[in-house]
Design an enzyme around this catalytic site. Structure first.
Site, PDB file in Angstrom:
ATOM      1  CB  CYS A  13      -0.884   0.014   1.245  1.00  0.00           C
ATOM      2  SG  CYS A  13      -1.939  -1.438   1.418  1.00  0.00           S
ATOM      3  N   GLY A  14       0.292   2.394  -0.164  1.00  0.00           N
ATOM      4  CA  GLY A  14       1.068   3.628  -0.141  1.00  0.00           C
ATOM      5  C   GLY A  14       1.080   4.230   1.251  1.00  0.00           C
TER       6      GLY A  14
END
Length: 248
Positions: free
Chosen positions: A19-20
């Site tokens: 994920c970011g």
């Protein structure tokens, strides 16, 4: 051909899918709205690190963790008749409630009982102002909770900051379990996004670009922090849910 050799800070062995996530901080610990604004801009630019379903208006989840904005809450709580003590002398719970009024009332009765048992004083609630115009009709809009901030006073006999954090943690865990196991038709919809005297989390089943428009608080100049952590979720082995967004 793309050059994958080690260069500068890049190391091929550390490359992986995820994920970011991003972090912004003032090195001198000075709170400002600029830190909040910079973090939101970084979150928006990480749109490619998150995901959405076949409905592009329903993101897998995104959000931001910030320090408690005492100046902001002092002003907002005064409008509601809530007498806030000094910074650090109260905790704030970011809470997802079910939309049914009677069910919500039952949840709050349990919250009051559990707080009293642990020697905690409930100062009041504040409904979080949200603009859901971008998610109306979408899957995220159909499952949107009512968000309220719960303010809890630090007991006079709890002089240590971490002791208060531990007490808030116990209160959070016990309350959430009792409510989700005993309230009729709750369907596991009650959830504390955060409960702390130090930090608060604004998150939702949103895309990164929807976060600043959805949470009106984040636009206010009085909302300040010296640090911020942002997260954009890519759901892999679970279905997206409001409470699963940004799992700090």
């Amino acid at each position: 051909m793309i050059n994958t050799e080690n260069k500068g800070l890049y190391r091929k062995e550390f490359e992986h899918d995820a994920c970011g996530i991003g972090f912004v901080a003032n090195m001198k610990g000075r709170k400002s709205h600029k830190v909040v604004a910079d973090a939101i801009q970084m979150l928006i630019r990480m749109d490619h690190r998150g995901a959405c379903g076949c409905d592009p208006n329903s993101g897998d989840g995104a959000g931001i963790l910030l320090q408690i904005p005492h100046e902001f809450f002092l002003e907002e709580c005064t409008k509601l008749g809530i007498d806030l003590p000094s910074a650090g002398e109260y905790g704030v719970g970011m809470t997802f409630f079910p939309n049914d009024e009677n069910t919500r009332k039952e949840c709050k009765e349990i919250i009051t009982r559990k707080a009293k048992k642990l020697g905690l004083e409930i100062l009041g609630y504040r409904i979080v102002p949200c603009d859901n115009s971008e998610i109306q009709g979408a899957e995220s809009g159909n499952t949107e909770p009512q968000m309220e901030q719960l303010f809890i006073k630090r007991p006079a006999n709890v002089t240590d900051e971490m002791a208060f954090e531990r007490k808030l943690y116990v209160f959070r865990q016990v309350t959430a379990r009792v409510i989700n196991e005993t309230v009729k038709h709750i369907d596991n919809k009650f959830y504390f996004t955060s409960l702390s005297a130090r930090t608060i989390i604004y998150k939702g089943m949103l895309t990164t670009m929807q976060v600043p428009g959805y949470f009106e608080d984040l636009k206010r100049e009085e909302f300040t922090s010296a640090l911020a952590i942002v997260h954009s979720r890519f759901s892999t082995n679970t279905f997206p849910e409001w409470k699963l967004a940004q799992p700090f």
